[in-house]
Design a protein around this motif. Structure first.
Motif, PDB file in Angstrom:
ATOM      1  N   VAL A  98       0.859  -1.178   0.000  1.00  0.00           N
ATOM      2  CA  VAL A  98       0.000   0.000   0.000  1.00  0.00           C
ATOM      3  C   VAL A  98       0.898   1.233   0.000  1.00  0.00           C
ATOM      4  O   VAL A  98       1.776   1.376   0.858  1.00  0.00           O
ATOM      5  CB  VAL A  98      -0.936   0.023   1.221  1.00  0.00           C
ATOM      6  CG1 VAL A  98      -1.824   1.270   1.190  1.00  0.00           C
ATOM      7  CG2 VAL A  98      -1.795  -1.226   1.265  1.00  0.00           C
ATOM      8  N   GLY A 107      -7.708  -4.959   1.437  1.00  0.00           N
ATOM      9  CA  GLY A 107      -6.386  -4.397   1.635  1.00  0.00           C
ATOM     10  C   GLY A 107      -5.270  -5.393   1.434  1.00  0.00           C
ATOM     11  O   GLY A 107      -4.091  -5.044   1.505  1.00  0.00           O
ATOM     12  N   SER A 115      -6.779  14.479  -5.327  1.00  0.00           N
ATOM     13  CA  SER A 115      -6.587  13.876  -4.000  1.00  0.00           C
ATOM     14  C   SER A 115      -7.606  14.327  -2.968  1.00  0.00           C
ATOM     15  O   SER A 115      -7.681  13.757  -1.888  1.00  0.00           O
ATOM     16  CB  SER A 115      -5.184  14.209  -3.471  1.00  0.00           C
ATOM     17  OG  SER A 115      -4.998  15.610  -3.406  1.00  0.00           O
ATOM     18  N   PRO A 144       1.883   5.334   0.327  1.00  0.00           N
ATOM     19  CA  PRO A 144       1.505   6.345   1.336  1.00  0.00           C
ATOM     20  C   PRO A 144       0.190   7.059   1.030  1.00  0.00           C
ATOM     21  O   PRO A 144      -0.507   7.502   1.939  1.00  0.00           O
ATOM     22  CB  PRO A 144       2.689   7.323   1.303  1.00  0.00           C
ATOM     23  CG  PRO A 144       3.843   6.497   0.845  1.00  0.00           C
ATOM     24  CD  PRO A 144       3.282   5.511  -0.127  1.00  0.00           C
ATOM     25  N   ASN A 145      -0.161   7.163  -0.257  1.00  0.00           N
ATOM     26  CA  ASN A 145      -1.437   7.823  -0.599  1.00  0.00           C
ATOM     27  C   ASN A 145      -2.620   6.854  -0.544  1.00  0.00           C
ATOM     28  O   ASN A 145      -3.709   7.169  -1.008  1.00  0.00           O
ATOM     29  CB  ASN A 145      -1.353   8.473  -1.981  1.00  0.00           C
ATOM     30  CG  ASN A 145      -1.089   7.461  -3.087  1.00  0.00           C
ATOM     31  OD1 ASN A 145      -1.042   6.257  -2.866  1.00  0.00           O
ATOM     32  ND2 ASN A 145      -0.916   7.968  -4.301  1.00  0.00           N
ATOM     33  N   LYS A 146      -2.386   5.635   0.001  1.00  0.00           N
ATOM     34  CA  LYS A 146      -3.405   4.597   0.231  1.00  0.00           C
ATOM     35  C   LYS A 146      -3.802   3.827  -1.023  1.00  0.00           C
ATOM     36  O   LYS A 146      -4.754   3.050  -0.989  1.00  0.00           O
ATOM     37  CB  LYS A 146      -4.654   5.185   0.899  1.00  0.00           C
ATOM     38  CG  LYS A 146      -4.402   5.804   2.261  1.00  0.00           C
ATOM     39  CD  LYS A 146      -5.683   6.301   2.900  1.00  0.00           C
ATOM     40  CE  LYS A 146      -5.403   6.917   4.256  1.00  0.00           C
ATOM     41  NZ  LYS A 146      -6.653   7.435   4.894  1.00  0.00           N
ATOM     42  N   THR A 147      -3.079   4.017  -2.120  1.00  0.00           N
ATOM     43  CA  THR A 147      -3.320   3.201  -3.298  1.00  0.00           C
ATOM     44  C   THR A 147      -2.773   1.795  -3.067  1.00  0.00           C
ATOM     45  O   THR A 147      -1.632   1.633  -2.634  1.00  0.00           O
ATOM     46  CB  THR A 147      -2.640   3.814  -4.535  1.00  0.00           C
ATOM     47  OG1 THR A 147      -3.219   5.095  -4.795  1.00  0.00           O
ATOM     48  CG2 THR A 147      -2.824   2.930  -5.755  1.00  0.00           C
ATOM     49  N   VAL A 148      -3.584   0.782  -3.358  1.00  0.00           N
ATOM     50  CA  VAL A 148      -3.188  -0.614  -3.159  1.00  0.00           C
ATOM     51  C   VAL A 148      -2.505  -1.125  -4.421  1.00  0.00           C
ATOM     52  O   VAL A 148      -2.997  -0.919  -5.537  1.00  0.00           O
ATOM     53  CB  VAL A 148      -4.413  -1.491  -2.833  1.00  0.00           C
ATOM     54  CG1 VAL A 148      -3.998  -2.946  -2.629  1.00  0.00           C
ATOM     55  CG2 VAL A 148      -5.120  -0.972  -1.586  1.00  0.00           C
ATOM     56  N   ALA A 164      -6.832   7.357  -2.871  1.00  0.00           N
ATOM     57  CA  ALA A 164      -7.258   6.607  -1.686  1.00  0.00           C
ATOM     58  C   ALA A 164      -8.323   5.575  -2.013  1.00  0.00           C
ATOM     59  O   ALA A 164      -8.587   4.675  -1.199  1.00  0.00           O
ATOM     60  CB  ALA A 164      -7.782   7.564  -0.622  1.00  0.00           C
ATOM     61  N   ARG A 165      -8.935   5.682  -3.176  1.00  0.00           N
ATOM     62  CA  ARG A 165      -9.983   4.748  -3.593  1.00  0.00           C
ATOM     63  C   ARG A 165      -9.533   3.919  -4.787  1.00  0.00           C
ATOM     64  O   ARG A 165     -10.361   3.425  -5.553  1.00  0.00           O
ATOM     65  CB  ARG A 165     -11.256   5.527  -3.949  1.00  0.00           C
ATOM     66  CG  ARG A 165     -11.776   6.406  -2.823  1.00  0.00           C
ATOM     67  CD  ARG A 165     -12.860   7.351  -3.304  1.00  0.00           C
ATOM     68  NE  ARG A 165     -14.057   6.643  -3.708  1.00  0.00           N
ATOM     69  CZ  ARG A 165     -15.031   6.253  -2.879  1.00  0.00           C
ATOM     70  NH1 ARG A 165     -14.922   6.512  -1.580  1.00  0.00           N
ATOM     71  NH2 ARG A 165     -16.094   5.623  -3.328  1.00  0.00           N
ATOM     72  N   GLN A 180     -14.030  12.960  -1.979  1.00  0.00           N
ATOM     73  CA  GLN A 180     -14.496  11.876  -1.127  1.00  0.00           C
ATOM     74  C   GLN A 180     -15.869  11.436  -1.604  1.00  0.00           C
ATOM     75  O   GLN A 180     -16.840  12.173  -1.497  1.00  0.00           O
ATOM     76  CB  GLN A 180     -14.570  12.319   0.343  1.00  0.00           C
ATOM     77  CG  GLN A 180     -13.227  12.540   1.002  1.00  0.00           C
ATOM     78  CD  GLN A 180     -12.430  11.264   1.135  1.00  0.00           C
ATOM     79  OE1 GLN A 180     -12.975  10.176   1.268  1.00  0.00           O
ATOM     80  NE2 GLN A 180     -11.109  11.386   1.085  1.00  0.00           N
TER      81      GLN A 180
END
Length: 438
Positions: A36, A389, A233, A38-42, A208-209, A236
């Motif tokens: 993952v 995740g 970024s 740092p920007n939450k991209t998997v 993040a999504r 939401q």
């Protein structure tokens, strides 16, 4: 007598632009790499030595995230994939990808939208440049969206009736959120503005999504793809949980057949109960296993020899909920007896040890075959990353299926069948019983 009328994906919709012939894959015993950013991209990668690399970028931008006053946005969004972007026209994108022998597709379900690129190793770097335009630089020009309306009409006209029944089933079961159709309503065509699609994309196509999955290359390549995406970024998307209500929706369309989807509340993705219910769905029945053969499954025996019919169990899991049920197509005059028999088999299943064993084997075959289907595997890896995740290979999933006991499957079915039953029905419904009559 049974038929194979259900050999169509019921939960997903695919839009394809361009075609290419894939080179045969070279199989290697390798493990999936995942992380993952740092920007939450998997990120997920499986370097299996294939000369063709597949890249999928998935977002939490399915129909469940649509505002109730703007339903149909996700269908317009995936249908607009490949239109002109900030850096390239639609003609240039399609022309350049065709020259490189690359292909691109956009597909979606109620949770996610998937953008998938397939290209040879030699042309991957150049193909990713145009892939980046498609995914992260879309402009949704009003005149192009207007010209794309016939494509939306074709998508609706080509829908099999079983898909329509499952779509109504979701609406009846969840009302909003997961109940939102993955297809735009005919009355909404031409009324979805460019600004609405742009706002929806800005809110949902964010790092993040996002998940990036690569098959045929390493994790470093997946990281480079993710870092090259020019995504907003701050957005939401709406993500309120979906509550299972249970209910019934019917659409009279005439004809000689009735198409009925029955289901109870299932389990969320990633849970042991979800995997157990997936086995149970196969154990209930999936049509004859040989061409022109008899349907000896639990569903086939419950319906009996009432005429040509098709019946298949299904299990679909989402991030916070799921559905476990049966899809049935039957002659209109036999609908009453057949639907009641299927509902009884669903609410009071009596799976034998042999049926459960067969269900486990069928599910393992389905999971392992994903490894041979390229784009299907990358989309599956991306979906796992967004759901849980973490990412598991088809082989790991097959081992988990083997570890399920008969008691695990029976307990999962027992918990699911305690819930209220839901129904979606289309076709000739003159003799289809109402859900409170089941």
């Amino acid at each position: 007598m049974s038929s194979k009328a259900l050999a169509t994906p019921l939960i997903r919709h695919v839009t394809i632009r361009g075609y290419a012939q894939a080179a045969p894959a070279v199989k290697k015993d390798v493990r999936i790499q995942s992380s993952v950013l740092p920007n939450k991209t998997v990120l997920a990668a499986l370097d299996n030595g294939s000369p063709v690399t597949r890249v999928t970028v998935a977002f939490k931008a399915g129909s469940r995230y649509e505002p109730q006053n703007e339903l149909g946005l996700s269908h317009v969004l995936r249908s607009a994939a490949g239109l002109s972007s900030k850096g390239a026209s639609s003609f240039m994108i399609s022309r350049k990808l065709a020259q490189m022998g690359a292909s691109f597709s956009a597909s979606g379900d109620r949770e996610f939208i998937y953008y998938t690129l397939e290209a040879t190793q030699d042309n991957l770097h150049q193909a990713l440049e145009y892939f980046n335009h498609i995914v992260s630089n879309q402009e949704f020009r009003p005149w192009e969206l207007s010209d794309n309306i016939p494509r939306l009409k074709y998508d609706l006209a080509a829908l099999p009736p079983q898909v329509r029944a499952v779509d109504l089933l979701h609406k009846a079961a969840y009302r909003r959120g997961l109940g939102n159709s993955i297809y735009i309503a005919p009355k909404r065509m031409g009324k979805v503005s460019s600004e609405s699609v742009q706002h929806f994309a800005a809110c949902n196509l964010t790092p993040a999504r996002c998940a990036v999955a690569v098959v045929g290359d390493n994790q470093e390549k997946a990281a480079l793809v993710a870092q090259a995406l020019q995504l907003p970024s701050g957005g939401q998307g709406q993500s309120e949980g979906s509550t299972y209500f249970g209910g019934e929706l019917r659409k009279e369309m005439g004809g000689d057949l009735a198409h009925v989807a029955l289901a109870v509340q299932g389990a969320p993705a990633g849970s042991p109960q979800s995997l157990a219910l997936a086995v149970a769905a196969k154990a209930l029945g999936n049509g004859p296993v040989t061409k022109w053969g008899a349907d000896n499954s639990l569903l086939g025996k419950a319906i009996g020899n009432i005429g040509p019919f098709a019946a298949a169990g299904f299990n679909v899991s989402y991030s916070d909920n799921g559905l476990f049920g049966v899809v049935l197509s039957v002659p209109k005059d036999e609908a009453s007896a057949a639907v009641k028999a299927v509902a009884k088999a669903l609410k009071s299943p009596n799976l034998s040890g042999d049926a459960i064993k067969a269900g486990k084997n069928q599910l393992k075959v389905q999971v392992l075959c994903e490894a041979d289907q390229g784009a299907t595997l990358t989309e599956s890896l991306a979906a796992q990353g967004l759901y849980t995740g973490s990412v598991k290979s088809p082989l790991d999933l097959a081992k988990e299926i083997d570890q399920l006991s008969s008691s695990d499957i029976s307990q999962a079915m027992s918990n699911a069948t305690k819930n209220r039953i839901s129904m979606g029905a289309v076709g000739n419904l003159a003799f289809v019983p109402y859900v409170d009559e089941l």
